[in-house]
Motif scaffolding. Sequence first.
Motif, PDB file in Angstrom:
ATOM      1  N   GLN A  74       0.815  -1.215   0.000  1.00  0.00           N
ATOM      2  CA  GLN A  74       0.000   0.000   0.000  1.00  0.00           C
ATOM      3  C   GLN A  74       0.854   1.273   0.000  1.00  0.00           C
ATOM      4  OE1 GLN A  74      -0.303  -2.388   2.421  1.00  0.00           O
ATOM      5  NE2 GLN A  74      -0.525  -1.491   4.450  1.00  0.00           N
ATOM      6  N   ASP A  75       2.157   1.145   0.288  1.00  0.00           N
ATOM      7  CA  ASP A  75       3.057   2.305   0.235  1.00  0.00           C
ATOM      8  C   ASP A  75       3.676   2.465  -1.147  1.00  0.00           C
ATOM      9  OD1 ASP A  75       2.562   2.745   2.927  1.00  0.00           O
ATOM     10  OD2 ASP A  75       4.232   1.480   3.554  1.00  0.00           O
ATOM     11  N   CYS A  76       3.256   1.612  -2.084  1.00  0.00           N
ATOM     12  CA  CYS A  76       3.819   1.609  -3.433  1.00  0.00           C
ATOM     13  C   CYS A  76       2.706   1.621  -4.468  1.00  0.00           C
ATOM     14  CB  CYS A  76       4.674   0.354  -3.646  1.00  0.00           C
ATOM     15  SG  CYS A  76       6.070   0.249  -2.533  1.00  0.00           S
ATOM     16  N   PHE A  77       3.090   1.848  -5.715  1.00  0.00           N
ATOM     17  CA  PHE A  77       2.133   1.719  -6.809  1.00  0.00           C
ATOM     18  C   PHE A  77       2.719   0.773  -7.841  1.00  0.00           C
ATOM     19  CE2 PHE A  77       4.883   5.178  -8.111  1.00  0.00           C
ATOM     20  CZ  PHE A  77       5.037   5.015  -9.476  1.00  0.00           C
ATOM     21  N   LEU A  78       1.836   0.063  -8.525  1.00  0.00           N
ATOM     22  CA  LEU A  78       2.247  -0.875  -9.560  1.00  0.00           C
ATOM     23  C   LEU A  78       2.646  -0.082 -10.794  1.00  0.00           C
ATOM     24  CD1 LEU A  78       2.492  -3.776 -10.680  1.00  0.00           C
ATOM     25  CD2 LEU A  78       0.094  -3.600 -11.337  1.00  0.00           C
TER      26      LEU A  78
ATOM     27  N   LYS B 101       5.872  -8.515 -11.461  1.00  0.00           N
ATOM     28  CA  LYS B 101       5.325  -7.165 -11.329  1.00  0.00           C
ATOM     29  C   LYS B 101       6.378  -6.240 -10.705  1.00  0.00           C
ATOM     30  CE  LYS B 101       0.362  -8.118 -10.920  1.00  0.00           C
ATOM     31  NZ  LYS B 101       0.310  -9.113 -11.889  1.00  0.00           N
ATOM     32  N   VAL B 102       6.370  -4.980 -11.168  1.00  0.00           N
ATOM     33  CA  VAL B 102       7.358  -3.991 -10.732  1.00  0.00           C
ATOM     34  C   VAL B 102       6.633  -2.830 -10.050  1.00  0.00           C
ATOM     35  CG1 VAL B 102       9.174  -2.422 -11.508  1.00  0.00           C
ATOM     36  CG2 VAL B 102       8.856  -4.619 -12.663  1.00  0.00           C
ATOM     37  N   TYR B 103       7.122  -2.451  -8.859  1.00  0.00           N
ATOM     38  CA  TYR B 103       6.508  -1.385  -8.067  1.00  0.00           C
ATOM     39  C   TYR B 103       7.524  -0.284  -7.781  1.00  0.00           C
ATOM     40  CZ  TYR B 103       2.725  -4.672  -6.982  1.00  0.00           C
ATOM     41  OH  TYR B 103       1.663  -5.547  -7.064  1.00  0.00           O
ATOM     42  N   LEU B 104       7.001   0.893  -7.478  1.00  0.00           N
ATOM     43  CA  LEU B 104       7.815   2.018  -7.007  1.00  0.00           C
ATOM     44  C   LEU B 104       7.131   2.610  -5.777  1.00  0.00           C
ATOM     45  CD1 LEU B 104       8.826   3.943 -10.256  1.00  0.00           C
ATOM     46  CD2 LEU B 104      10.378   2.935  -8.585  1.00  0.00           C
ATOM     47  N   PRO B 105       7.916   3.222  -4.867  1.00  0.00           N
ATOM     48  CA  PRO B 105       7.290   3.902  -3.725  1.00  0.00           C
ATOM     49  C   PRO B 105       6.354   5.012  -4.219  1.00  0.00           C
ATOM     50  CG  PRO B 105       9.646   3.636  -3.374  1.00  0.00           C
ATOM     51  CD  PRO B 105       9.371   3.235  -4.792  1.00  0.00           C
ATOM     52  N   ASN B 106       5.285   5.267  -3.456  1.00  0.00           N
ATOM     53  CA  ASN B 106       4.291   6.275  -3.840  1.00  0.00           C
ATOM     54  C   ASN B 106       4.890   7.658  -4.068  1.00  0.00           C
ATOM     55  OD1 ASN B 106       2.118   4.536  -3.916  1.00  0.00           O
ATOM     56  ND2 ASN B 106       1.601   4.857  -1.765  1.00  0.00           N
ATOM     57  N   LYS B 107       6.045   7.944  -3.448  1.00  0.00           N
ATOM     58  CA  LYS B 107       6.652   9.278  -3.630  1.00  0.00           C
ATOM     59  C   LYS B 107       7.030   9.543  -5.098  1.00  0.00           C
ATOM     60  CE  LYS B 107      11.459   8.060  -2.702  1.00  0.00           C
ATOM     61  NZ  LYS B 107      12.639   8.321  -1.911  1.00  0.00           N
ATOM     62  N   PHE B 108       7.130   8.486  -5.908  1.00  0.00           N
ATOM     63  CA  PHE B 108       7.469   8.665  -7.327  1.00  0.00           C
ATOM     64  C   PHE B 108       6.240   8.909  -8.205  1.00  0.00           C
ATOM     65  CE2 PHE B 108      11.233   6.288  -5.863  1.00  0.00           C
ATOM     66  CZ  PHE B 108      12.199   7.231  -6.198  1.00  0.00           C
ATOM     67  N   LEU B 109       5.035   8.808  -7.618  1.00  0.00           N
ATOM     68  CA  LEU B 109       3.832   9.116  -8.395  1.00  0.00           C
ATOM     69  C   LEU B 109       3.874  10.591  -8.765  1.00  0.00           C
ATOM     70  CD1 LEU B 109       0.788   7.349  -6.711  1.00  0.00           C
ATOM     71  CD2 LEU B 109       1.490   7.171  -9.095  1.00  0.00           C
TER      72      LEU B 109
ATOM     73  N   LYS C 283      -6.707   7.087 -19.664  1.00  0.00           N
ATOM     74  CA  LYS C 283      -6.679   5.626 -19.524  1.00  0.00           C
ATOM     75  C   LYS C 283      -6.449   5.217 -18.074  1.00  0.00           C
ATOM     76  CE  LYS C 283      -5.166   4.473 -24.177  1.00  0.00           C
ATOM     77  NZ  LYS C 283      -4.782   5.726 -24.782  1.00  0.00           N
ATOM     78  N   LEU C 284      -5.720   6.041 -17.345  1.00  0.00           N
ATOM     79  CA  LEU C 284      -5.333   5.701 -15.976  1.00  0.00           C
ATOM     80  C   LEU C 284      -6.536   5.544 -15.042  1.00  0.00           C
ATOM     81  CD1 LEU C 284      -2.851   5.267 -14.190  1.00  0.00           C
ATOM     82  CD2 LEU C 284      -2.866   7.703 -13.704  1.00  0.00           C
ATOM     83  N   ILE C 285      -7.591   6.361 -15.222  1.00  0.00           N
ATOM     84  CA  ILE C 285      -8.712   6.332 -14.276  1.00  0.00           C
ATOM     85  C   ILE C 285      -9.805   5.325 -14.643  1.00  0.00           C
ATOM     86  CG2 ILE C 285      -8.328   8.700 -13.495  1.00  0.00           C
ATOM     87  CD1 ILE C 285     -10.802   9.494 -15.206  1.00  0.00           C
ATOM     88  N   VAL C 286      -9.679   4.661 -15.795  1.00  0.00           N
ATOM     89  CA  VAL C 286     -10.680   3.658 -16.168  1.00  0.00           C
ATOM     90  C   VAL C 286     -10.692   2.563 -15.098  1.00  0.00           C
ATOM     91  CG1 VAL C 286     -11.276   1.865 -17.852  1.00  0.00           C
ATOM     92  CG2 VAL C 286     -10.597   4.138 -18.635  1.00  0.00           C
ATOM     93  N   GLY C 287     -11.897   2.250 -14.607  1.00  0.00           N
ATOM     94  CA  GLY C 287     -12.042   1.246 -13.552  1.00  0.00           C
ATOM     95  C   GLY C 287     -12.055   1.830 -12.155  1.00  0.00           C
TER      96      GLY C 287
ATOM     97  N   LEU D 135      -4.877   8.076  -6.825  1.00  0.00           N
ATOM     98  CA  LEU D 135      -4.276   7.027  -7.659  1.00  0.00           C
ATOM     99  C   LEU D 135      -3.993   5.757  -6.871  1.00  0.00           C
ATOM    100  CD1 LEU D 135      -1.830   9.268  -9.692  1.00  0.00           C
ATOM    101  CD2 LEU D 135      -3.969   8.283 -10.494  1.00  0.00           C
ATOM    102  N   THR D 136      -3.708   5.887  -5.578  1.00  0.00           N
ATOM    103  CA  THR D 136      -3.382   4.688  -4.813  1.00  0.00           C
ATOM    104  C   THR D 136      -4.634   3.897  -4.438  1.00  0.00           C
ATOM    105  OG1 THR D 136      -3.280   6.046  -2.808  1.00  0.00           O
ATOM    106  CG2 THR D 136      -1.189   5.547  -3.881  1.00  0.00           C
TER     107      THR D 136
END
Length: 171
Positions: free
Chosen positions: A14-18, A94-102, A112-116, A165-166
């Motif tokens: 939960q501290d990261c994003f896909l 799967k590859v993740y980054l910390p949320n600070k990189f969002l 496209k990002l908000i679909v769903g 986004l998270t």
Amino acid sequence: RRKNKRSLKPVKKQDCFLLGTIFKLHGYRGDINIYNDNDIPLVFTDIDFFYIEENNELIPYFTKSIRPKMKKILLVKFEDVDSEEQAVKILKRKVYLPNKFLPKIEDINHDKLIVGFDVIDNTLGKIGKVDFVNDKTSQKLIIVKDGEKEFFIPFHDNFVLNIDLTKKILE
């Protein structure tokens, strides 16, 4: 120059994003291609490592180099992956980054990002999910579906108050 690999604290998803998936090897020296699923803009100079999912845990892999290869594709060389055999072990992960990189909301192409995403109305609560974004009209519209019901919401600051986004929520 770099944090000691052992000094990194365990990280929660939960501290990261896909970011995406390692979908292909590049050459025979361990270079890999990461597919950036949502075409999230990144500042590569800030990224020292990616988290790669192994057995439901996020393991840091430190980078030697990162560069965009094509739209949505990153060519990455990891420090401890020097052969095709080593790279195959992380293929399809799967590859993740910390949320600070969002990136900041205004820097993202949301179409496209908000679909769903769940759509939450301030008075009605959850009204459905984003089905797609229509940018062919004079005012960009978010099409929200809930079963048979369909809502059209202008993609404008007066209507879209927040995009999380998270949590994948559009308010």
